[in-house]
Scaffold this motif. Structure first.
Motif, PDB file in Angstrom:
ATOM      1  N   ASN A  20       0.805  -1.226   0.000  1.00  0.00           N
ATOM      2  CA  ASN A  20       0.000   0.000   0.000  1.00  0.00           C
ATOM      3  C   ASN A  20       0.837   1.274   0.000  1.00  0.00           C
ATOM      4  N   LYS A  21       2.145   1.166  -0.027  1.00  0.00           N
ATOM      5  CA  LYS A  21       2.991   2.351  -0.136  1.00  0.00           C
ATOM      6  C   LYS A  21       4.179   2.019  -1.037  1.00  0.00           C
ATOM      7  N   MET A  22       4.287   2.748  -2.145  1.00  0.00           N
ATOM      8  CA  MET A  22       5.355   2.516  -3.108  1.00  0.00           C
ATOM      9  C   MET A  22       6.197   3.779  -3.241  1.00  0.00           C
ATOM     10  N   ASP A  35      -7.562   6.620 -10.023  1.00  0.00           N
ATOM     11  CA  ASP A  35      -7.556   5.930  -8.733  1.00  0.00           C
ATOM     12  C   ASP A  35      -7.356   4.429  -8.875  1.00  0.00           C
ATOM     13  N   THR A  36      -7.336   3.919 -10.121  1.00  0.00           N
ATOM     14  CA  THR A  36      -7.108   2.485 -10.342  1.00  0.00           C
ATOM     15  C   THR A  36      -5.830   2.170 -11.112  1.00  0.00           C
ATOM     16  N   SER A  37      -5.178   3.182 -11.715  1.00  0.00           N
ATOM     17  CA  SER A  37      -3.939   2.903 -12.439  1.00  0.00           C
ATOM     18  C   SER A  37      -3.069   4.153 -12.548  1.00  0.00           C
ATOM     19  N   VAL A  38      -1.758   3.899 -12.565  1.00  0.00           N
ATOM     20  CA  VAL A  38      -0.765   4.942 -12.780  1.00  0.00           C
ATOM     21  C   VAL A  38       0.187   4.411 -13.835  1.00  0.00           C
ATOM     22  N   THR A  39       0.435   5.181 -14.888  1.00  0.00           N
ATOM     23  CA  THR A  39       1.383   4.804 -15.918  1.00  0.00           C
ATOM     24  C   THR A  39       2.520   5.807 -15.907  1.00  0.00           C
ATOM     25  N   LEU A  40       3.745   5.271 -15.845  1.00  0.00           N
ATOM     26  CA  LEU A  40       4.938   6.096 -15.725  1.00  0.00           C
ATOM     27  C   LEU A  40       5.951   5.742 -16.789  1.00  0.00           C
ATOM     28  N   LYS A  41       6.720   6.735 -17.215  1.00  0.00           N
ATOM     29  CA  LYS A  41       7.934   6.472 -17.976  1.00  0.00           C
ATOM     30  C   LYS A  41       9.071   6.530 -16.980  1.00  0.00           C
ATOM     31  N   GLY A  51      -4.372  -0.921  -9.148  1.00  0.00           N
ATOM     32  CA  GLY A  51      -4.884  -1.234  -7.831  1.00  0.00           C
ATOM     33  C   GLY A  51      -6.177  -0.491  -7.557  1.00  0.00           C
ATOM     34  N   LYS A  52      -6.396  -0.160  -6.287  1.00  0.00           N
ATOM     35  CA  LYS A  52      -7.616   0.543  -5.866  1.00  0.00           C
ATOM     36  C   LYS A  52      -7.217   1.712  -4.984  1.00  0.00           C
ATOM     37  N   GLY A  53      -7.896   2.829  -5.128  1.00  0.00           N
ATOM     38  CA  GLY A  53      -7.653   3.993  -4.290  1.00  0.00           C
ATOM     39  C   GLY A  53      -6.247   4.551  -4.414  1.00  0.00           C
ATOM     40  N   LEU A  54      -5.663   4.477  -5.622  1.00  0.00           N
ATOM     41  CA  LEU A  54      -4.296   4.949  -5.815  1.00  0.00           C
ATOM     42  C   LEU A  54      -4.225   6.462  -5.732  1.00  0.00           C
ATOM     43  N   ASN A  55      -3.149   6.939  -5.150  1.00  0.00           N
ATOM     44  CA  ASN A  55      -2.963   8.355  -4.905  1.00  0.00           C
ATOM     45  C   ASN A  55      -1.477   8.666  -4.991  1.00  0.00           C
ATOM     46  N   ILE A  56      -1.105   9.672  -5.768  1.00  0.00           N
ATOM     47  CA  ILE A  56       0.285  10.136  -5.810  1.00  0.00           C
ATOM     48  C   ILE A  56       0.445  11.127  -4.670  1.00  0.00           C
ATOM     49  N   GLU A  71      -4.122   0.574  -2.500  1.00  0.00           N
ATOM     50  CA  GLU A  71      -4.016  -0.876  -2.629  1.00  0.00           C
ATOM     51  C   GLU A  71      -3.359  -1.214  -3.968  1.00  0.00           C
ATOM     52  N   ILE A  72      -2.107  -1.664  -3.930  1.00  0.00           N
ATOM     53  CA  ILE A  72      -1.336  -1.939  -5.150  1.00  0.00           C
ATOM     54  C   ILE A  72      -1.410  -3.433  -5.446  1.00  0.00           C
ATOM     55  N   ASN A  73      -1.980  -3.780  -6.606  1.00  0.00           N
ATOM     56  CA  ASN A  73      -2.183  -5.179  -6.984  1.00  0.00           C
ATOM     57  C   ASN A  73      -1.265  -5.655  -8.108  1.00  0.00           C
ATOM     58  N   ILE A  74      -0.924  -4.769  -9.042  1.00  0.00           N
ATOM     59  CA  ILE A  74      -0.145  -5.165 -10.225  1.00  0.00           C
ATOM     60  C   ILE A  74       0.902  -4.106 -10.527  1.00  0.00           C
TER      61      ILE A  74
END
Length: 92
Positions: A20-22, A35-41, A51-56, A71-74
């Motif tokens: 839950n913390k990255m 809130d369900t995905s973050v895509t980064l370079k 995941g669920k409830g994602l927040n930067i 909640e980080i799932n993948i």
């Protein structure tokens, strides 16, 4: 889009605590966020976080550091498909 223009970055790290913390380094750009995905370079290619409830919670564009909570799932890395241009994908 949030871009990081610092070219001195060469290292990438990822630390995940209790799913839950990255904490990441070597982030060049946040290309999409919900809130369900973050895509980064990153300096090592594209990274998809789902995941669920994602927040930067923190983004430092000078150092390329990023914190994601929720909640980080993948977590999945891939090459940047846009780097070769449009025709590269057609002729594989």
């Amino acid at each position: 889009m949030i871009k990081n223009e610092a070219s001195a970055q060469a290292k990438h790290s990822l630390m995940l605590e209790d799913r839950n913390k990255m904490t990441l380094s070597g982030v060049k750009e946040v290309t999409s966020f919900s809130d369900t995905s973050v895509t980064l370079k990153t300096v090592l290619g594209l990274l998809l976080i789902q995941g669920k409830g994602l927040n930067i919670s923190r983004l430092n564009t000078d150092t390329g550091e990023l914190n994601v909570n929720g909640e980080i799932n993948i977590m999945r890395y891939s090459k940047d498909k846009r780097s070769g241009g449009f025709f590269e994908g057609l002729f594989r």
